[in-house]
Scaffold this motif. Structure first.
Motif: not given
Length: 136
Positions: A18-20, A81-83, A89-90, A123-125
């Motif tokens: 969705k973010a992509r 958890e998402l954050v 990932g960052r 965000l997606p990356d």
């Protein structure tokens, strides 16, 4: 070793997709070095139809609102958890620091999580890299 999460990896992948879609639907207003320059054809403006008041525009693309709804519908731990996954990932944390990332995300949460996450341009990356780092 994979980390055990309340949030399913499939849900994170749905959010990534969705973010992509949201990021691909945004216009690139900085093409050719014209950083948002605007110009108007004054003749066309003078002959343009004038509306009585404001009318709502209808949009066929509800991707951002769908994404926001998916994130807002998560429970508190899933949002945190998402954050944490995005931070991993960052590169702010690594897999071994997941618990620390989770704790920091919980302590620093002050605005709606969807606002924060949708404000991350990659965000997606970040989420994909976080899932990979956590072996999910």
């Amino acid at each position: 070793m994979a980390v055990e999460l309340a949030l399913s990896a499939d849900t994170v992948r749905t959010i990534v997709q969705k973010a992509r879609n949201v990021s691909e639907s945004l216009p690139d207003s900085y093409e050719d070095g014209h950083e948002g320059d605007l110009s108007f054809d004054t003749e066309k403006l003078e002959s343009a139809h004038h509306h009585e008041g404001l009318a709502e525009e209808e949009h066929d693309d509800f991707s951002e609102s769908e994404l926001r709804e998916i994130i807002d519908d998560l429970n508190v731990d899933e949002k945190i958890e998402l954050v944490a996954i995005a931070w991993i990932g960052r590169g702010d944390y690594d897999q071994s620091d997941y618990e620390l990332a989770f704790t920091e995300a919980r302590e620093r949460a002050s605005s709606p999580v969807s606002n924060y996450l949708l404000g991350l341009p990659l965000l997606p990356d970040y989420l994909e890299a976080g899932l990979e780092a956590l072996n999910l």
